[in-house]
Design a protein around this motif. Sequence first.
Motif, PDB file in Angstrom:
ATOM      1  N   ARG A   1       4.227   3.498  12.186  1.00  0.00           N
ATOM      2  CA  ARG A   1       3.575   4.202  11.084  1.00  0.00           C
ATOM      3  C   ARG A   1       2.905   3.189  10.180  1.00  0.00           C
ATOM      4  N   LEU A   2       1.617   3.311  10.056  1.00  0.00           N
ATOM      5  CA  LEU A   2       0.855   2.461   9.152  1.00  0.00           C
ATOM      6  C   LEU A   2       0.728   3.140   7.791  1.00  0.00           C
ATOM      7  N   SER A   3       0.741   2.319   6.759  1.00  0.00           N
ATOM      8  CA  SER A   3       0.539   2.808   5.401  1.00  0.00           C
ATOM      9  C   SER A   3      -0.643   2.093   4.779  1.00  0.00           C
ATOM     10  N   CYS A   4      -1.309   2.783   3.877  1.00  0.00           N
ATOM     11  CA  CYS A   4      -2.425   2.193   3.142  1.00  0.00           C
ATOM     12  C   CYS A   4      -2.249   2.599   1.680  1.00  0.00           C
ATOM     13  N   ALA A   5      -1.935   1.622   0.851  1.00  0.00           N
ATOM     14  CA  ALA A   5      -1.721   1.875  -0.573  1.00  0.00           C
ATOM     15  C   ALA A   5      -3.007   1.616  -1.340  1.00  0.00           C
ATOM     16  N   GLY A   6      -3.398   2.586  -2.140  1.00  0.00           N
ATOM     17  CA  GLY A   6      -4.617   2.455  -2.926  1.00  0.00           C
ATOM     18  C   GLY A   6      -4.327   2.294  -4.400  1.00  0.00           C
ATOM     19  N   SER A   7      -5.174   1.558  -5.082  1.00  0.00           N
ATOM     20  CA  SER A   7      -5.031   1.382  -6.522  1.00  0.00           C
ATOM     21  C   SER A   7      -6.021   2.277  -7.243  1.00  0.00           C
ATOM     22  N   GLY A   8      -5.736   2.553  -8.501  1.00  0.00           N
ATOM     23  CA  GLY A   8      -6.694   3.300  -9.302  1.00  0.00           C
ATOM     24  C   GLY A   8      -6.398   4.778  -9.399  1.00  0.00           C
ATOM     25  N   ARG A   9      -6.793   5.345 -10.532  1.00  0.00           N
ATOM     26  CA  ARG A   9      -6.520   6.752 -10.787  1.00  0.00           C
ATOM     27  C   ARG A   9      -7.451   7.668 -10.012  1.00  0.00           C
ATOM     28  N   THR A  10      -8.517   7.101  -9.398  1.00  0.00           N
ATOM     29  CA  THR A  10      -9.490   7.939  -8.708  1.00  0.00           C
ATOM     30  C   THR A  10      -9.215   8.061  -7.217  1.00  0.00           C
ATOM     31  N   PHE A  11      -8.078   7.544  -6.766  1.00  0.00           N
ATOM     32  CA  PHE A  11      -7.759   7.551  -5.330  1.00  0.00           C
ATOM     33  C   PHE A  11      -7.909   8.943  -4.741  1.00  0.00           C
ATOM     34  N   ARG A  12      -7.453   9.947  -5.449  1.00  0.00           N
ATOM     35  CA  ARG A  12      -7.449  11.297  -4.888  1.00  0.00           C
ATOM     36  C   ARG A  12      -8.858  11.852  -4.704  1.00  0.00           C
ATOM     37  N   ARG A  13      -9.866  11.206  -5.242  1.00  0.00           N
ATOM     38  CA  ARG A  13     -11.249  11.694  -5.086  1.00  0.00           C
ATOM     39  C   ARG A  13     -11.865  11.275  -3.758  1.00  0.00           C
ATOM     40  N   TYR A  14     -11.210  10.342  -3.069  1.00  0.00           N
ATOM     41  CA  TYR A  14     -11.799   9.758  -1.878  1.00  0.00           C
ATOM     42  C   TYR A  14     -11.280  10.396  -0.603  1.00  0.00           C
ATOM     43  N   ALA A  15     -12.191  10.589   0.363  1.00  0.00           N
ATOM     44  CA  ALA A  15     -11.752  10.814   1.730  1.00  0.00           C
ATOM     45  C   ALA A  15     -11.323   9.455   2.273  1.00  0.00           C
TER      46      ALA A  15
ATOM     47  N   GLN B   1      -8.884  -0.408  -4.570  1.00  0.00           N
ATOM     48  CA  GLN B   1      -8.434  -1.491  -3.692  1.00  0.00           C
ATOM     49  C   GLN B   1      -7.412  -0.928  -2.720  1.00  0.00           C
ATOM     50  N   LEU B   2      -7.480  -1.387  -1.482  1.00  0.00           N
ATOM     51  CA  LEU B   2      -6.646  -0.842  -0.411  1.00  0.00           C
ATOM     52  C   LEU B   2      -5.860  -1.953   0.259  1.00  0.00           C
ATOM     53  N   VAL B   3      -4.575  -1.671   0.522  1.00  0.00           N
ATOM     54  CA  VAL B   3      -3.709  -2.646   1.185  1.00  0.00           C
ATOM     55  C   VAL B   3      -2.944  -1.940   2.295  1.00  0.00           C
ATOM     56  N   GLU B   4      -3.172  -2.389   3.545  1.00  0.00           N
ATOM     57  CA  GLU B   4      -2.479  -1.808   4.689  1.00  0.00           C
ATOM     58  C   GLU B   4      -1.165  -2.533   4.957  1.00  0.00           C
ATOM     59  N   SER B   5      -0.237  -1.810   5.575  1.00  0.00           N
ATOM     60  CA  SER B   5       1.023  -2.401   6.017  1.00  0.00           C
ATOM     61  C   SER B   5       1.559  -1.583   7.176  1.00  0.00           C
ATOM     62  N   GLY B   6       2.572  -2.131   7.855  1.00  0.00           N
ATOM     63  CA  GLY B   6       3.248  -1.381   8.904  1.00  0.00           C
ATOM     64  C   GLY B   6       2.882  -1.780  10.317  1.00  0.00           C
ATOM     65  N   GLY B   7       1.952  -2.706  10.474  1.00  0.00           N
ATOM     66  CA  GLY B   7       1.601  -3.143  11.811  1.00  0.00           C
ATOM     67  C   GLY B   7       2.699  -3.983  12.441  1.00  0.00           C
ATOM     68  N   GLY B   8       2.540  -4.274  13.731  1.00  0.00           N
ATOM     69  CA  GLY B   8       3.527  -5.097  14.415  1.00  0.00           C
ATOM     70  C   GLY B   8       3.381  -4.997  15.911  1.00  0.00           C
ATOM     71  N   LEU B   9       4.407  -5.496  16.601  1.00  0.00           N
ATOM     72  CA  LEU B   9       4.451  -5.474  18.061  1.00  0.00           C
ATOM     73  C   LEU B   9       5.339  -4.326  18.507  1.00  0.00           C
ATOM     74  N   VAL B  10       4.851  -3.516  19.428  1.00  0.00           N
ATOM     75  CA  VAL B  10       5.610  -2.386  19.930  1.00  0.00           C
ATOM     76  C   VAL B  10       5.361  -2.245  21.417  1.00  0.00           C
ATOM     77  N   GLN B  11       6.354  -1.737  22.137  1.00  0.00           N
ATOM     78  CA  GLN B  11       6.215  -1.540  23.576  1.00  0.00           C
ATOM     79  C   GLN B  11       5.387  -0.281  23.864  1.00  0.00           C
ATOM     80  N   PRO B  12       4.759  -0.225  25.022  1.00  0.00           N
ATOM     81  CA  PRO B  12       4.044   0.999  25.400  1.00  0.00           C
ATOM     82  C   PRO B  12       4.965   2.209  25.336  1.00  0.00           C
ATOM     83  N   GLY B  13       4.425   3.300  24.794  1.00  0.00           N
ATOM     84  CA  GLY B  13       5.219   4.502  24.603  1.00  0.00           C
ATOM     85  C   GLY B  13       5.924   4.570  23.264  1.00  0.00           C
ATOM     86  N   GLY B  14       5.910   3.479  22.531  1.00  0.00           N
ATOM     87  CA  GLY B  14       6.589   3.427  21.243  1.00  0.00           C
ATOM     88  C   GLY B  14       5.747   3.997  20.115  1.00  0.00           C
ATOM     89  N   SER B  15       6.296   3.883  18.903  1.00  0.00           N
ATOM     90  CA  SER B  15       5.660   4.457  17.716  1.00  0.00           C
ATOM     91  C   SER B  15       5.606   3.436  16.592  1.00  0.00           C
TER      92      SER B  15
END
Length: 123
Positions: A19-33, A3-17
């Motif tokens: 960082r999005l995060s995606c948290a995964g559940s499960g012990r097999t996460f490292r097997r996935y691209a 299961q995947l949950v994204e976070s970190g989105g929002g409103l930003v001005q042009p030229g800004g930065s």
Amino acid sequence: QVQLVESGGGLVQPGGSLRLSCAGSGRTFRRYAMGWFRQAPGKEREFVAAIIWSGGSTYYADSVKGRFTISRDNAENTVYLQMNSLKPEDTAVYYCAATTRTIVAFRYAYDYWGQGTQVTVSS
């Protein structure tokens, strides 16, 4: 299964930065691209970036190359998308996804998807 949950989105001005995060559940996460995709209103979902299970190889769409960086921390079951020099055309809902296949730039190769996080680039 993962299961995947994204976070970190929002409103930003042009030229800004952001960082999005995606948290995964499960012990097999490292097997996935892992991939990041985005979908703007009225447009198809498009590939942004991908990273193989070990983090040893990364792939980017031409439109974000040199501005976005994908990375992952398998100990934390998390993948990141650092977005710099943002442009209004980067505005979209951003999704992370997981796959065991090797064609990482193809959306139909992915088995699991998060719910998405909105990124809006506007002054």
